[in-house]
Design a protein around this motif. Structure first.
Motif, PDB file in Angstrom:
ATOM      1  N   SER A  27       4.602  43.171  -2.225  1.00 18.02           N
ATOM      2  CA  SER A  27       4.559  44.020  -1.040  1.00 18.02           C
ATOM      3  C   SER A  27       5.760  43.819  -0.138  1.00 18.02           C
ATOM      4  CB  SER A  27       3.275  43.731  -0.255  1.00 18.02           C
ATOM      5  OG  SER A  27       3.254  42.408   0.222  1.00 18.02           O
ATOM      6  N   ALA A  30       8.805  46.567  -0.458  1.00 17.27           N
ATOM      7  CA  ALA A  30       8.655  48.009  -0.294  1.00 17.27           C
ATOM      8  C   ALA A  30       9.830  48.654   0.420  1.00 17.27           C
ATOM      9  CB  ALA A  30       7.367  48.305   0.475  1.00 17.27           C
ATOM     10  N   CYS A  32      12.944  47.540   0.342  1.00 17.91           N
ATOM     11  CA  CYS A  32      14.225  47.125  -0.231  1.00 17.91           C
ATOM     12  C   CYS A  32      14.702  48.142  -1.255  1.00 17.91           C
ATOM     13  CB  CYS A  32      14.071  45.753  -0.888  1.00 17.91           C
ATOM     14  SG  CYS A  32      13.497  44.485   0.242  1.00 17.91           S
ATOM     15  N   ALA A  37      12.694  54.699  -4.854  1.00 19.26           N
ATOM     16  CA  ALA A  37      11.332  54.359  -5.246  1.00 19.26           C
ATOM     17  C   ALA A  37      10.390  54.382  -4.057  1.00 19.26           C
ATOM     18  CB  ALA A  37      11.296  52.990  -5.910  1.00 19.26           C
ATOM     19  N   ALA A  38      10.895  54.124  -2.868  1.00 20.53           N
ATOM     20  CA  ALA A  38      10.035  54.092  -1.687  1.00 20.53           C
ATOM     21  C   ALA A  38       9.426  55.454  -1.410  1.00 20.53           C
ATOM     22  CB  ALA A  38      10.828  53.607  -0.478  1.00 20.53           C
ATOM     23  N   ASN A  41       5.362  57.807  -4.892  1.00 21.54           N
ATOM     24  CA  ASN A  41       4.093  57.096  -4.879  1.00 21.54           C
ATOM     25  C   ASN A  41       3.310  57.311  -6.159  1.00 21.54           C
ATOM     26  OD1 ASN A  41       3.237  59.698  -4.596  1.00 21.54           O
ATOM     27  ND2 ASN A  41       2.098  59.373  -2.688  1.00 21.54           N
ATOM     28  N   ASN A 168       2.927  47.136  -5.749  1.00 24.31           N
ATOM     29  CA  ASN A 168       4.049  48.029  -5.418  1.00 24.31           C
ATOM     30  C   ASN A 168       5.133  47.963  -6.491  1.00 24.31           C
ATOM     31  OD1 ASN A 168       2.960  48.931  -2.899  1.00 24.31           O
ATOM     32  ND2 ASN A 168       3.553  46.969  -2.005  1.00 24.31           N
ATOM     33  N   GLN A 171       8.580  49.918  -6.285  1.00 28.59           N
ATOM     34  CA  GLN A 171       9.489  49.399  -5.276  1.00 28.59           C
ATOM     35  C   GLN A 171      10.151  48.105  -5.744  1.00 28.59           C
ATOM     36  OE1 GLN A 171       6.480  50.614  -4.738  1.00 28.59           O
ATOM     37  NE2 GLN A 171       6.592  52.120  -3.079  1.00 28.59           N
ATOM     38  N   ASP A 174      12.786  49.005  -8.400  1.00 25.72           N
ATOM     39  CA  ASP A 174      13.957  49.616  -7.778  1.00 25.72           C
ATOM     40  C   ASP A 174      14.791  48.578  -7.036  1.00 25.72           C
ATOM     41  OD1 ASP A 174      15.555  51.890  -6.821  1.00 25.72           O
ATOM     42  OD2 ASP A 174      14.669  51.397  -4.878  1.00 25.72           O
ATOM     43  N   SER A 175      14.134  47.582  -6.481  1.00 29.32           N
ATOM     44  CA  SER A 175      14.824  46.593  -5.670  1.00 29.32           C
ATOM     45  C   SER A 175      15.555  45.548  -6.493  1.00 29.32           C
ATOM     46  CB  SER A 175      13.813  45.898  -4.750  1.00 29.32           C
ATOM     47  OG  SER A 175      14.395  44.799  -4.096  1.00 29.32           O
TER      48      SER A 175
END
Length: 563
Positions: A27, A30, A32, A37-38, A41, A168, A171, A174-175
């Motif tokens: 979590s 989210a 970053c 990606a944020a 959903n 998550n 996210q 992606d981060s």
């Protein structure tokens, strides 16, 4: 159901703790990353992604039993007499890399005292430090790394196709994780020919949020519907699962197999998410693989179907007839397998890969007439049952974000480890160094030394791997049986229509929501609760998040291009 066949090898109950442990680390990510990606959903289908182009190798050994592009593993009676070199020279020219995998065996000797580890690195042309974490501690270790940083170059992830073990997930990917879509999508995979030789069905499991994030560690598509003692079935008048015509026949057989006076029961189970062998009965009664989708894209969960309820009602009958080994609901998996090998149980739910040369040999030592076989589901009302695509991949491997040059080197490591059966590289990474770790028998099969049984525990196969083969040296009958089972199971295996979709509610609440259902399920089978309590548990599942999951999956399904 969403339980034994959807939560991976480490089991449902352990998944509850894993998801909770990872929630904090996931979590925090989210906000970053790149930001794309944020805003997403839900996941799209693998149909949205340009997956790697499947390009079979042309110079592999000829199998004794052919495989298929759909995923039936090829079968080999012996290791090829003249293994080929997958690489004429080391693919890398130095460098240090890192990986993290679970460990399910005794730990191997460290690199300095392990000739097999040293030889792999020499042939690879680089050093790879592998953090091997005892399986039950893996998720906690991963959670710590996610929260604190310092991810290795290659990280195993076993949440593909089931409940995500990272909160998550899009996210986080992606981060911190490399997006492989542009690196190896389409014909770009041909730079890594052994990865390119992995069929499409395995890559389809490796997408999240419409992007390719994982390298597959292939398995046999379907884990089957359990294992049975053909010798005990035959003594009860049924030579094969093919002779069972319907559920009435099956109940009669289970009662016949049960003889408490001889300490023998039809079924044994265990406490690790087996649920009285539920997957056996689900497949016999035609329960959908997690979800059923209709022509309009509407989803029905397995636990909502008439087929599931019929399977549950049948299992209640089996339990009332005393066909389960008493107390086995609290057993470890090892104890269940021991009961099966010793003939105290005639049928268990365990995946087809568990039927190995060593398991076969153990049963033969106890009883030379023992014959352990894969169980292929028949139809409760006659005809064929269904199988599940529930063992497509063992896991996936994530690559930590890095510059393109570094990622190309990391992919070369994966390509090296994906060198297939029949190559020198496969022999080395699987069995070690000839002489020190193994010798060859008269049929060119490696026979491990005592040293080799330890040296070969380095977890290369959990970093990257080729397509599975069926290989049981010295036990041709087992290879024949496994190959025949895969040949029947794979064509009839139902996919999970949500396997390549992502639902935030499923990712965050899936484990806890289904645990409430399965707690009730086991009470119903065991006679502590009525069928009406199961109906109530399903209603609670729906209102507490099940309907929201359905809506999110349906949206993702609708947005995915249809091939």
């Amino acid at each position: 159901m969403h339980t034994p066949h959807s939560l991976g090898r480490r089991g449902f109950l352990r998944g509850v703790g894993a998801a909770a442990a990872l929630a904090t680390g996931g979590s925090t990510l989210a906000a970053c990353g790149s930001g794309k990606a944020a805003t997403v959903n839900k996941a799209g289908s693998a149909a949205q992604v340009q997956l790697p182009t499947y390009t079979p190798l042309s110079n592999g050994p000829t199998p004794d039993l052919p495989g298929t592009d759909a995923g039936v593993p090829a079968g080999f009676y012996n290791y090829p007499a003249s293994p080929t070199a997958a690489f004429a020279s080391p693919p890398l020219s130095g460098g240090k890399f890192s990986a993290m995998t679970p460990l399910f065996t005794a730990p191997p000797p460290s690199r300095g005292s392990n000739p097999a580890w040293q030889a792999v690195e020499k042939k690879l042309g680089a050093s790879v430090d592998i953090t091997m974490v005892v399986g039950d501690d893996f998720d906690t270790k991963l959670s710590t790394l996610i929260a604190g940083g310092g991810l290795p170059d290659l990280i195993q992830y076993d949440g593909l196709g089931g409940v995500p073990t990272i909160s998550n997930l899009p996210q986080f990917l992606d981060s911190q994780i490399a997006d492989l879509t542009e690196l190896i999508g389409g014909d770009k995979i041909k730079a890594y020919p052994h990865l390119a030789a992995i069929p499409k069905v395995f890559w389809e499991q490796c997408t999240v949020a419409g992007r390719l994030y994982f390298l597959p560690i292939p398995r046999g598509i379907s884990a089957g519907a359990g294992l049975y003692r053909q010798d005990l079935f035959a003594a009860a008048g049924v030579n094969s699962y093919k002779d069972i015509k319907n559920s009435d026949d099956f109940l009669t057989l289970l009662k016949e197999l049960t003889n408490p006076g001889k300490d023998r029961y039809a079924l044994a189970t265990n406490a690790g998410g087996n649920y009285y062998g539920l997957p056996i009965f689900e497949q016999i009664f035609g329960v959908p693989n997690k979800w059923r989708v209709d022509g309009a894209g509407k989803l029905t969960a397995d636990i909502e179907t008439d087929e599931f309820k019929a399977a549950l009602e049948f299992m209640v009958k089996v339990a009332k007839a005393g066909c389960y080994y008493p107390g086995s609901q609290g057993w470890t998996k090892a104890k269940m397998e021991d009961a099966f090998q010793s003939g105290k149980a005639a049928l268990i739910y365990d995946g087809l890969p568990a039927l190995s040369t060593s398991v076969w040999a153990t049963a033969q030592k106890i009883d030379p007439n023992a014959r352990l076989m894969p169980f292929v589901p028949f139809g409760a009302n006659g005809g064929a049952g269904v199988a599940y695509q529930d063992n497509v991949v063992f896991a996936g491997t994530m690559l930590k974000k890095a510059d393109p040059a570094k990622l190309a080197e990391v992919l070369k490591i994966a390509d090296f480890l994906a060198a297939p059966f029949g190559t020198e590289e496969y022999l080395l990474k699987t069995y070690g160094v000839e002489g020190a770790d193994y010798t060859l028998d008269a049929n060119h099969n490696p026979v491990q030394t005592d040293q080799g049984k330890n040296d070969s525990n380095v977890t290369w196969k959990y970093v990257a791997a080729p397509q599975l083969v069926t290989y049981n040296p010295g036990v041709n009958a087992l290879t024949d049986a496994a190959h025949q089972a895969y040949s029947e199971l794979v064509p009839m295996a139902l996919p999970d229509p949500t396997a390549t979709l992502y639902s935030p509610t499923f990712g965050k609440q899936g484990v806890s929501l289904y645990k409430a259902v399965t707690d009730t399920l086991t009470q119903v089978i065991g006679g502590q609760s009525s069928m009406s309590s199961f109906d109530s548990a399903v209603k609670t599942w729906r209102s507490n998040g099940g309907d929201q999951m359905r809506s999110e999956f349906e949206q993702a399904y609708a947005n995915a291009p249809k091939s």
